[in-house]
Design an enzyme around this catalytic site. Structure first.
Site, PDB file in Angstrom:
ATOM      1  N   LEU A 242      -9.339  39.095   9.249  1.00 54.05           N
ATOM      2  CA  LEU A 242      -8.871  38.039   8.345  1.00 54.05           C
ATOM      3  C   LEU A 242      -9.592  36.719   8.563  1.00 54.05           C
ATOM      4  O   LEU A 242      -9.762  35.942   7.633  1.00 54.05           O
ATOM      5  CB  LEU A 242      -7.367  37.822   8.517  1.00 54.05           C
ATOM      6  CG  LEU A 242      -6.464  39.007   8.212  1.00 54.05           C
ATOM      7  CD1 LEU A 242      -5.006  38.640   8.446  1.00 54.05           C
ATOM      8  CD2 LEU A 242      -6.665  39.480   6.773  1.00 54.05           C
TER       9      LEU A 242
ATOM     10  N   PHE B 208     -16.388  37.228  18.145  1.00 57.77           N
ATOM     11  CA  PHE B 208     -16.594  37.815  19.468  1.00 57.77           C
ATOM     12  C   PHE B 208     -16.008  36.869  20.504  1.00 57.77           C
ATOM     13  O   PHE B 208     -16.360  35.701  20.568  1.00 57.77           O
ATOM     14  CB  PHE B 208     -18.098  38.013  19.695  1.00 57.77           C
ATOM     15  CG  PHE B 208     -18.449  38.637  21.017  1.00 57.77           C
ATOM     16  CD1 PHE B 208     -18.548  40.020  21.148  1.00 57.77           C
ATOM     17  CD2 PHE B 208     -18.689  37.855  22.145  1.00 57.77           C
ATOM     18  CE1 PHE B 208     -18.877  40.607  22.369  1.00 57.77           C
ATOM     19  CE2 PHE B 208     -19.011  38.433  23.360  1.00 57.77           C
ATOM     20  CZ  PHE B 208     -19.106  39.813  23.478  1.00 57.77           C
TER      21      PHE B 208
ATOM     22  N   TYR C  41       0.342  54.151  30.737  1.00 59.04           N
ATOM     23  CA  TYR C  41      -1.098  53.983  30.805  1.00 59.04           C
ATOM     24  C   TYR C  41      -1.700  55.234  31.423  1.00 59.04           C
ATOM     25  O   TYR C  41      -1.259  55.685  32.478  1.00 59.04           O
ATOM     26  CB  TYR C  41      -1.361  52.780  31.721  1.00 59.04           C
ATOM     27  CG  TYR C  41      -2.621  52.024  31.404  1.00 59.04           C
ATOM     28  CD1 TYR C  41      -2.591  50.906  30.587  1.00 59.04           C
ATOM     29  CD2 TYR C  41      -3.832  52.412  31.944  1.00 59.04           C
ATOM     30  CE1 TYR C  41      -3.748  50.209  30.293  1.00 59.04           C
ATOM     31  CE2 TYR C  41      -4.993  51.718  31.658  1.00 59.04           C
ATOM     32  CZ  TYR C  41      -4.949  50.609  30.833  1.00 59.04           C
ATOM     33  OH  TYR C  41      -6.085  49.911  30.543  1.00 59.04           O
TER      34      TYR C  41
END
Lengths: 666, 572
Positions: free
Chosen positions: B285, B149, B492
């Site tokens: 990973l 995080f 966007y």
């Protein structure tokens, strides 16, 4: 994709018709032609002139790419090829002008009022079209029975204040373009022209495709073309052509437009303007060239009456909805969009499915007049038939047609007798009432040679068949089940199905079947037969009910001419042709063959003389692999595999072996 | 830092949009230029655009209900081992919920009205690379699941805990690894711990006269490690590059051990670049602990600018030309008309009659004199950086191109406001949520020739889907071309609608968002330009990179992390 069809059959609601000539008869044509014409247009339209479109096409990456390619390959300067492209554009391009449109509005009002009693349109369809035109690019897909089709459609759009369509009209060798003045006028009214065959010409293809797509992308005007490719000479829907359809679908596949509406339009004629021309043509008498002077002579027709035209504008179909979940987008993402790209197999299949779907929608909404029923009954009772019996049979057939989902317009409160009589009076060239009997109008000069008599008779029968034919695609599924029932002489469902399936394959060019759903078609045929109490089914068996045998034999008799005609032609091919032949050799050959049989009285199948049927039969054999079609320098040649043709002939005669895997699915 | 930030919305506690007693919109706090200002036309815009009314309000729970929070299940053996390492940790409910989500709409909705089914069981705060090594070793030993995080700004459901995860979930919070380890002025690189947040990194580098120039819109909150893990893109990439251009060296701790290179060189030819397995790996990973990143001297001069175009088509054509001539300023963005109007609605009350007069004059000039239709025109915002002289020269070049496409210079102020808005806009969703308006942004990249078609079709698709799904008021569906490249652009989208009358707005929202993504892919756009895949866009991965491509990634995952310790289930 198709599964909704069956449901629709039972709960179909169609719009009401409105006669647009009525108002024309009441008010000034001139004022109508000069009316303030501000059509609704596509919301995304950036207004531009026809010439601007032409130069946009010429400068487009697509066309420039092909020009450069060709220049490189042929070692010529791009300028010369560009010049060529410009010429193609000029030959092709339309130059819509309001003046010409007004001229047409005026003259067509006069002519149509003269020719037709009524021109009926479903107004709700026009309103739907109006919405569609504003929302997305629109492609109009009318049926094609007559030259009147596109004149009438433009006239209609003008009447309802909609943007006039640009029309892809084919040019044969001396077709329309030959008619100088009319051609130019048509061009100004918005027609653009494509060569009928330009197989190898890449430049032509590129320019043409880009021209159509540019008009579509810009929403310049609705694009109109005929899926059938040409006028159907038999009033039977022709199998669709895919070229133009795949062009107009491409901008959506490449997401250059958000969506495209396809609008099936069914135009049906109570009496077809070209009916006798068509019959001559089918019998191999060269058709008069469509020259301006020829058209002027056609003025004579103006004194004749051609009854009512019904135009049913179908529900606009969203291409996006059709395509959802079916198209693999990858091929379009990995190649620049301006490069010519051969459509992938799934795209081709999709285009074909859409084409068939649209034709089936056309058929569904095609109005059938009482005369169509009369013709169908009459053809089974040649050469003459009791008038009262004809009325009774016609009424019976009306009920049956409606059960099968046919769209009959029976004039309000008109009793059967009057309906039949009015049909007879409109078609007095085909049949007449003589001493309480209805007689086919097949008398030539008195006591002509036998050949003359056969020819006159064939002419009358083919003209009459033109009207019966309008029923065929509505009847084909239950009728082929009925035929299969008779042919197999068995009640076993799997045998009946395998025979049905064989017939469906053989007639795949003759009638319109949605590709690859043989079983579904069979089930629909059975369903309709059960609905009219003609058959009963159990788990394994199908058998006619007691009172149903009349229906079953009527239905199979309706298609008998095709079965017999195909048999004759197959027989001809298996016996008479040992060497490779071209279509040009095939048609006269088979015609003579049939003609002789008719002269000798060995067959009564006059319809086998129709070149349309002959071509379809040949195509069917090609598709079944019994005839090899080879492309040569000057067209196609055909090679018959006698053994295979004989095998197919046997299938018609004897019981057909059951194919196990298919049966398992029943 | 957790104390400064909202627990159920975007950004700082003290910064938000409110309607004041007079019913006017206002932005609170002092952190942004907009802070404390009244926005007189904003209310009308909301009402007009969404059909929302201030009378219809929903309210979020005021605070977290601790009783709803799933209990923390942690094996005592592990806790003992953990305590031995002296790494600080917490099993507190609020700490765990705070790290159970990113900022997708559905996540915020859950925070306001419900509870997550699965959240981390424990939060750990390593302070250095070695701590991370120890944690990963412990996780392997006890078979736990680690979810790294960083800033918590994910918008791809990447931080959501897989519901079916039975093992203890450890949230590895990198926020305490936030030091710059060294700066190498000769090579212009800096080695930084991965937990550092964008704005701190720039602040600290600035003290030595440097910057990275990497400025994603989330830079106030997102972390260096997060950028690496998602393949982030920054606003000023035209000068500084995207994260893959900036990174010189990465150190990552995996269950297999530590992966890194043996030198810090600008480029090497040693097979496929292992950095590219790490960048965009979205935490499946391992944990990125240290990154050597390129730095640049802080630019001498910055100048904003803006250009008005008569329509979006001309604007895109101009951006394409700028990209072609490779003279894009540090940032160049083109907003469509709807977004231009939105920006207009966020204009603060003008201080003097004179400015208001000037505004009126400008408007008159553009609409009446130049004939721009205010409902069609669109605006490009520009940011130039560098030597003063070069900037001015550059500016002239860009404006000259713009003129060729019918563009009119529209002033520095409009440009600056445009960029400020990108930071503030994220706060708007929280206001919308209070008034039955939900929304989100999403992005893609697309080749130049398809930009216009993609923008039009995606916007149209959204409008149609809303209609079909029973959304009663036409949605806000707007886009901007936000980055330019040689071969294409990044687009966007913002999309929001009023959900009154809809029983399951989140479901409807997700269906529409999915349809929009389908539309993007059908138009030749990518699955994502910089937000990443997470769990939100996984379903399209196979289509995006082919079966074999997916297999290649899977085999890497299998080798590096055979027991799926990094089990956040992103990407694959």
């Amino acid at each position: 994709f198709v599964c909704s069809q069956q449901k629709e059959l039972t709960s179909k609601k169609r719009d009401e018709f409105e006669d647009i000539l009525e108002e024309r008869r009441l008010s000034s044509d001139l004022r109508y032609a000069m009316k303030c014409y501000t059509p609704v247009i596509y919301k995304g339209l950036s207004p531009c002139k026809p010439n601007a479109i032409k130069s946009a096409v010429l400068q487009s990456e697509q066309v420039q790419y092909v020009i450069k390619q060709l220049a490189k390959e042929m070692g010529e300067s791009p300028d010369i090829i560009q010049e060529e492209a410009m010429e193609i554009l000029d030959e092709m391009g339309h130059s819509m002008q309001l003046g010409a449109v007004r001229f047409f509005a005026f003259t067509l009002s006069k002519i149509f009022k003269q020719l037709f009693q009524r021109v009926c349109v479903n107004e709700e369809g026009m309103q739907r079209l109006q919405h569609a035109i504003q929302e997305h690019p629109v492609v109009l897909l009318p049926s094609h029975r007559s030259y009147v089709d596109f004149l009438m459609l433009s006239y209609l759009l003008y009447t309802y204040d909609l943007a006039l369509p640009v029309i892809a009209a084919g040019i044969g060798k001396a077709d329309f373009l030959g008619m100088k003045i009319v051609g130019e006028l048509l061009r100004r009214a918005g027609a653009f022209f494509m060569r009928r065959s330009f197989g190898g010409n890449r430049l032509y293809w590129a320019v043409f495709a880009e021209y159509v797509k540019t008009m579509l992308r810009t929403g310049y005007a609705p694009i109109e073309f005929f899926l059938e490719g040409t006028r159907s000479r038999t009033a039977k829907t022709l199998t669709p052509k895919f070229g133009l359809l795949s062009i107009v679908m491409e901008p959506f596949f490449k997401r250059e437009v958000f969506d495209t509406y396809l609008v099936p339009i069914s135009i049906s004629y109570e009496r077809i303007l070209e009916e006798s021309l068509y019959a001559y043509e089918l019998l191999g008498v060269p058709k008069p060239k469509e020259s301006t002077s020829g058209l002027l002579k056609a003025r004579r027709i103006l004194s004749d009456s051609f009854g009512t035209i019904h135009i049913y504008v179908g529900q606009p179909v969203s291409l996006r909805t059709l395509a959802s979940g079916r198209i693999n987008r990858c091929p379009y993402n990995l190649v620049p969009r301006h490069l010519p790209q051969k459509p992938s197999e799934d795209i081709q299949e999709f285009v074909s499915d859409v084409a068939y779907k649209m034709e089936l929608l056309q058929i569904e909404n095609m109005v059938l007049s009482p005369w169509v029923l009369v013709a169908a009954v009459l053809l089974q009772n040649l050469p003459a038939m009791d008038f009262e019996l004809l009325i009774e049979k016609t009424l019976w057939l009306k009920g049956l047609t409606q059960t099968f989902g046919g769209f009959i317009e029976w004039p309000d409160n008109l009793c059967a007798k009057k309906a039949v009589l009015s049909g007879l009076s409109l078609h007095s060239n085909i049949a007449r009432l003589v001493d309480g009997r209805v007689v086919l109008n097949d008398k030539g000069g008195e006591d002509g040679a036998i050949g003359e008599i056969v020819f006159k008779r064939a002419l009358a029968i083919l003209m009459c068949a033109t009207y019966r034919n309008q029923l065929l695609n509505v009847f084909v599924r239950p009728s082929l089940v009925a035929l299969a029932l008779q042919m197999t002489r068995s009640f076993r469902k799997e045998e009946v199905y395998s025979c049905f399936s064989f017939l469906r394959d053989v007639f795949s060019d003759e009638f319109i079947f949605f590709p690859g759903i043989s079983l579904k078609d069979f089930e629909e045929g059975c369903f309709l037969l059960i609905k009219c109490d003609a058959i009963q089914t159990s788990q394994q068996e199908i058998y006619p009910t007691d009172k149903g045998s009349v229906t079953v034999s009527f239905l199979s008799a309706m298609f008998r001419p095709f079965v017999e005609g195909y048999q004759l032609i197959f027989r001809y091919l298996s016996k008479e042709t040992k060497e490779a032949f071209t279509e040009k050799q095939f048609i006269p050959g088979v015609r003579n063959f049939v003609f002789q049989l008719l002269e000798k009285g060995n067959t009564q199948c006059y319809e086998a003389l129709s070149s349309d049927l002959q071509k379809n039969a040949l195509a069917a054999l090609v598709q079944l692999g019994a005839v090899k079609k080879k492309k040569m320098a000057n067209g196609f040649t055909f090679n018959v595999n006698q053994e295979a043709v004989n095998k197919i002939l046997d299938m018609f005669d004897t019981r057909i072996p059951v194919q196990k895997p298919v049966a398992a699915r029943l | 830092r957790q104390e400064l930030l909202k627990w159920n919305g975007w950004g700082y506690n003290d910064s938000k949009f409110i309607f004041n007693k007079k019913g006017q919109a206002e932005f609170t706090g002092k952190r942004y230029r907009l802070g404390g200002m009244v926005l007189p036309t904003f209310k009308e815009w909301i009402e007009k655009t969404f059909g929302a009314s201030l009378d219809h309000k929903t309210t979020s729970r005021a605070s977290l209900n601790v009783n709803d929070v799933p209990p923390s299940i942690v094996n005592e053996d592990f806790l003992q081992d953990l305590r031995a390492t002296k790494i600080s940790y917490s099993q507190d409910a609020e700490d765990r919920v705070f790290r159970a989500h990113g900022h997708c709409l559905h996540e915020i909705f859950v925070l306001r009205e419900g509870m997550f089914k699965r959240i981390p069981d424990i939060v750990v705060w390593p302070v250095c690379h070695e701590d991370v090594v120890k944690i990963v070793e412990l996780a392997c030993k006890h078979n736990l699941c680690i979810i790294p995080f960083g800033g918590g700004t994910s918008v791809s459901s990447a931080l959501e805990c897989p519901e079916e995860e039975k093992r203890t979930i450890v949230s590895l919070d990198t926020s305490q690894m936030n030091r710059i380890l060294w700066i190498d002025e000769k090579n212009l690189t800096a080695c930084v711990e991965a937990g550092i947040v964008g704005q701190d990194l720039e602040k600290q580098l600035a003290e030595s006269g440097f910057c990275t120039g990497h400025e994603p819109d989330s830079m106030e909150f997102s972390s260096l490690g997060g950028w690496v893990a998602t393949r982030a893109s920054g606003m000023k990439k035209n000068i500084y590059g995207n994260i893959e251009d900036l990174v010189i060296h990465i150190k990552m701790v995996t269950p297999r051990g530590i992966v890194e290179k043996n030198c810090q060189v600008p480029r090497m030819s040693t097979g496929p670049d292992i950095h590219h397995f790490i960048m965009g790996s979205e935490g499946i990973l391992g944990v990125v602990t240290e990154v050597t990143i390129k730095i640049r001297p802080v630019p001498e001069y910055q100048k904003y600018g803006s250009v008005v175009f008569p329509n979006f088509e001309r604007g895109v054509a101009c951006l394409r030309e700028v990209a072609k001539q490779r003279c894009a300023p540090a940032s160049i963005r083109l907003v469509d008309n709807a977004q231009f109007q939105f920006g207009h609605a966020l204009k603060p009350q003008v201080a003097s009659i004179f400015t208001s007069f000037l505004d009126g004059l400008k408007k008159f000039y553009i609409t009446k004199f130049k004939g721009f239709d205010p409902n069609i025109l669109c605006v490009a915002t520009l940011l130039f950086e560098g030597d003063r002289e070069k900037v001015l020269q550059h500016e002239k070049q860009v404006y000259d191109i713009a003129t060729k496409f019918g563009g009119l210079a529209a002033g520095e102020d409009n440009g600056q406001r445009g960029y400020m808005l990108t930071f503030v806009i994220a706060y708007l969703r929280d206001l919308g949520l209070d008034y039955y308006v939900i929304g989100e942004s999403f992005e893609t990249s697309v080749p130049w020739d398809r930009v216009l078609d993609l923008c039009r079709n995606v916007k149209e698709r959204i409008v149609r889907e809303c209609k079909e799904k029973g959304v009663q008021f036409a949605p806000l569906s707007t886009c901007r071309v936000t980055q330019t490249y040689d071969a294409g652009a990044c687009v966007y989208f913002y999309f929001a609608f009023n959900y009154r009358g809809i029983s399951d707005p989140i479901h409807v929202y997700e269906q529409i968002e999915r349809a929009a993504r389908e539309e993007i892919l059908a138009n030749g756009g990518s699955l994502s330009h910089h937000h990443g895949v997470g769990k939100l866009r996984k379903r399209w991965m196979k289509e995006s990179i082919s079966d074999v491509g997916l297999g290649m990634l899977r085999s890497v995952k299998e080798y590096v992390d055979p027991n799926n310790i990094f089990g956040n289930k992103n990407l694959l």
